[in-house]
Scaffold this active site. Structure first.
Site, PDB file in Angstrom:
ATOM      1  N   GLY A  12      42.216  32.574  28.653  1.00 20.36           N
ATOM      2  CA  GLY A  12      42.122  32.650  30.203  1.00 20.36           C
ATOM      3  C   GLY A  12      43.817  32.799  30.541  1.00 20.36           C
ATOM      4  O   GLY A  12      44.672  32.557  29.506  1.00 20.36           O
ATOM      5  N   ASP A  13      44.051  33.404  31.603  1.00 17.84           N
ATOM      6  CA  ASP A  13      45.301  33.125  32.266  1.00 17.84           C
ATOM      7  C   ASP A  13      46.425  34.315  31.409  1.00 17.84           C
ATOM      8  O   ASP A  13      47.337  34.008  31.293  1.00 17.84           O
ATOM      9  CB  ASP A  13      45.943  31.962  32.178  1.00 17.84           C
ATOM     10  N   LYS A  16      45.016  39.090  33.253  1.00 17.27           N
ATOM     11  CA  LYS A  16      44.174  40.133  33.548  1.00 17.27           C
ATOM     12  C   LYS A  16      44.352  40.758  34.889  1.00 17.27           C
ATOM     13  O   LYS A  16      44.118  41.890  35.109  1.00 17.27           O
ATOM     14  CB  LYS A  16      42.876  39.472  33.367  1.00 17.27           C
ATOM     15  N   GLY A  40      42.090  32.731  38.676  1.00 14.76           N
ATOM     16  CA  GLY A  40      43.095  32.730  39.422  1.00 14.76           C
ATOM     17  C   GLY A  40      44.023  33.937  39.160  1.00 14.76           C
ATOM     18  O   GLY A  40      44.825  33.814  38.156  1.00 14.76           O
ATOM     19  N   HIS A  41      43.611  35.305  39.477  1.00 17.75           N
ATOM     20  CA  HIS A  41      44.278  36.584  39.122  1.00 17.75           C
ATOM     21  C   HIS A  41      45.422  36.804  40.001  1.00 17.75           C
ATOM     22  O   HIS A  41      45.174  37.160  41.013  1.00 17.75           O
ATOM     23  CB  HIS A  41      43.139  37.638  39.025  1.00 17.75           C
ATOM     24  N   GLN A 221      38.480  34.216  33.196  1.00 18.08           N
ATOM     25  CA  GLN A 221      38.704  33.182  31.870  1.00 18.08           C
ATOM     26  C   GLN A 221      38.950  33.992  30.828  1.00 18.08           C
ATOM     27  O   GLN A 221      39.579  35.047  30.999  1.00 18.08           O
ATOM     28  CB  GLN A 221      37.571  32.308  31.790  1.00 18.08           C
ATOM     29  N   GLY A 299      47.602  24.698  39.888  1.00 24.20           N
ATOM     30  CA  GLY A 299      48.915  24.066  39.527  1.00 24.20           C
ATOM     31  C   GLY A 299      49.069  23.525  38.342  1.00 24.20           C
ATOM     32  O   GLY A 299      50.441  22.998  38.166  1.00 24.20           O
ATOM     33  N   ARG A 300      48.193  23.185  37.536  1.00 26.39           N
ATOM     34  CA  ARG A 300      48.159  22.337  36.585  1.00 26.39           C
ATOM     35  C   ARG A 300      49.237  22.934  35.461  1.00 26.39           C
ATOM     36  O   ARG A 300      49.043  24.222  35.261  1.00 26.39           O
ATOM     37  CB  ARG A 300      46.857  22.035  35.795  1.00 26.39           C
ATOM     38  N   PRO A 301      50.194  22.202  34.726  1.00 29.96           N
ATOM     39  CA  PRO A 301      50.792  22.775  33.531  1.00 29.96           C
ATOM     40  C   PRO A 301      49.921  23.250  32.580  1.00 29.96           C
ATOM     41  O   PRO A 301      49.049  22.521  32.327  1.00 29.96           O
ATOM     42  CB  PRO A 301      51.775  21.528  33.261  1.00 29.96           C
ATOM     43  N   ARG A 302      50.184  24.322  32.190  1.00 30.84           N
ATOM     44  CA  ARG A 302      49.081  24.783  30.914  1.00 30.84           C
ATOM     45  C   ARG A 302      50.047  24.310  29.613  1.00 30.84           C
ATOM     46  O   ARG A 302      50.997  24.191  29.309  1.00 30.84           O
ATOM     47  CB  ARG A 302      49.478  26.404  30.892  1.00 30.84           C
TER      48      ARG A 302
END
Ligand code: GDP
Length: 422
Positions: A12-13, A16, A40-41, A221, A299-302
């Site tokens: 995901g992320d 897209k 969250g696109h 996702q 807002g979580r760090p990836r």
């Protein structure tokens, strides 16, 4: 086109939102097929970043019909907020939007029980929006759907049954004050707001395709979060891979003519679960800053890592990808070296394919191929020949290894920051 599925090829992320927005220019109808407001696109519109959670990313194209399919789970109050926010920015979202009566609802009790489940030993790091529990009710045949909002008596009775069951199962969940009657009362305004948007998504898409119109099916996702083909149990609760496309909007698989897989030029993941190409913390921090890798919804760090070919080969196969779009190439501009996991090893032996379980994947170590970095800006490139040679070598090697053509490479968040494959 005429029926293209856009799917995330990683966790995901992948970007897209930007790609669906770009492909929507050539589409007549855009339909979301699964997931919920955990998506969250991010799309840049008139210089502003808009984050779309439930509304299809085609909405920014004037007059584009945008549909929410039966495979999506909808939090009706959040949907209304999202549409109102778009309207406040001058996007006439409501007039473009349609929603399937068969889409399941996320209700306040789903969020309350998820909060308890995610605070215990079985936590998988969800976005906390009640999505998994809405899908659990769908599979358990205890769910409520958009159409049920218009039958308040049955809606209240079924909510009461669900609440009774959940109070037994989750005695510590904050379900105080929730009842069928209170939910009917709370949701009455949004039910009235939603009613005119309800339409037969399957019928509408069939008619569009029969008339030669172009349909885009938008996934949320990514493949490695797919309920069946992802790194179970660290997955989402729906069919995020391409086969979920026709299923989630009421079409047959034979209508799909094109499957576009979106991948970053590296890899990220949020939440818990194995991640073989994850970088050491200092390198990950550098990439996270360069790529602004923080969740669009939470807002979580990836977590950040290098490109993972065994995972991408798996994505090519389970989705039947016909094209690849590589995003965020520009984020690697400053790196001296770019790594790719060519395959995995476990206990000193080469691993074939992509392990089907999170446990097996945990034991896999990447075998790296190293490419020299290009050490210059790519964000201004608009033609393949304008990309640095080292970047082209990297991309062309990935393309050859995967056996799927790259259609384009994205070199910035804006619509025009795109390099078609020359
Ligand atoms: P999605 O959920 O797959 O749509 O991905 P997200 O929207 O969560 O994450 C993609 C993020 O990267 C967004 O902030 C985009 O604006 C941004 N983005 C997309 N493509 C590019 C690109 O090529 N380069 C850079 N630097 N940012 C990009």
């Amino acid at each position: 086109m005429p029926c293209t599925v856009v799917v995330g090829a990683q966790w995901g992320d992948e970007g897209k939102g930007k790609i669906v927005d770009a492909l929507s220019a050539a589409a007549d109808v855009v339909a979301r097929y699964q997931g919920g407001p955990n998506a969250g696109h991010s799309v840049i519109h008139r210089g502003e970043t808009l984050v779309l959670h439930l509304v299809p990313s085609g909405i920014l194209h004037p007059g584009r019909r945008c549909l929410i399919g039966n495979g999506v789970v909808v939090d009706p109050e959040r949907l209304r907020e999202e549409v109102d926010a778009l309207e406040a920015r001058g996007v006439p979202a409501r007039s473009q939007l349609g929603i399937s009566p068969a889409a399941h609802l996320i209700l306040p009790y789903h969020r309350a029980v998820e909060a308890v489940a995610e605070s215990g030993p079985g936590a998988i790091g969800t976005t906390g929006r009640g999505i998994g529990f809405a899908y659990r009710d769908k599979a358990g045949r205890t769910g409520l759907r958009v159409s049920d909002l218009f039958d308040p008596g049955t809606f209240a009775a079924r909510c009461d049954q669900n609440l009774e069951r959940l109070r037994r199962e989750f005695p510590t969940a904050n379900l105080a004050g929730l009842s069928g009657a209170s939910l009917v009362e709370r949701l009455a305004p949004v039910a009235a707001w939603l009613r005119p948007l309800v339409c037969d998504v399957s019928e509408e898409l069939h008619a569009a395709l029969a008339a030669g119109r172009r349909v885009l099916l938008e996934g949320a996702q990514g493949t490695l979060l797919d309920l069946d083909h992802g790194t179970y149990p660290y997955v989402t609760s729906s069919a995020a891979s391409a086969a979920g496309g026709p299923l989630g909007v009421g079409l047959g698989p034979t209508v799909v003519t094109d499957v576009v897989g979106v991948t970053k030029a590296y890899t990220t993941r949020v939440g818990l679960g194995p991640f073989p190409t994850e970088m050491p913390a200092d390198e990950a921090a550098r990439l996270r800053e360069a790529g602004e890798e923080y969740g669009a919804t939470t807002g979580r760090p990836r977590r950040c890592g290098w490109l993972d070919l065994p995972a991408l080969r798996h994505a090519v196969r389970v989705n039947g990808l016909t094209r690849l779009v590589v995003t965020k190439l520009d984020v690697l501009d400053a790196f001296d070296e770019v790594l790719v996991a060519e395959h995995y090893e476990r206990r000193g032996e080469r691993v074939r394919g992509f392990p089907g379980s999170a446990r097996e994947l945990e034991g896999c170590r990447p075998v790296w191929r190293r490419f020299p970095g290009w050490r210059c800006r790519t964000s201004g490139a608009r033609q393949w020949s304008a990309l640095p040679e080292a970047a082209r070598r990297y991309l062309e090697w990935v393309e050859r290894e995967l056996g799927v053509p790259i259609a384009s490479v994205s070199v910035g968040a804006e619509r025009e920051a795109e390099v078609p494959r020359g």
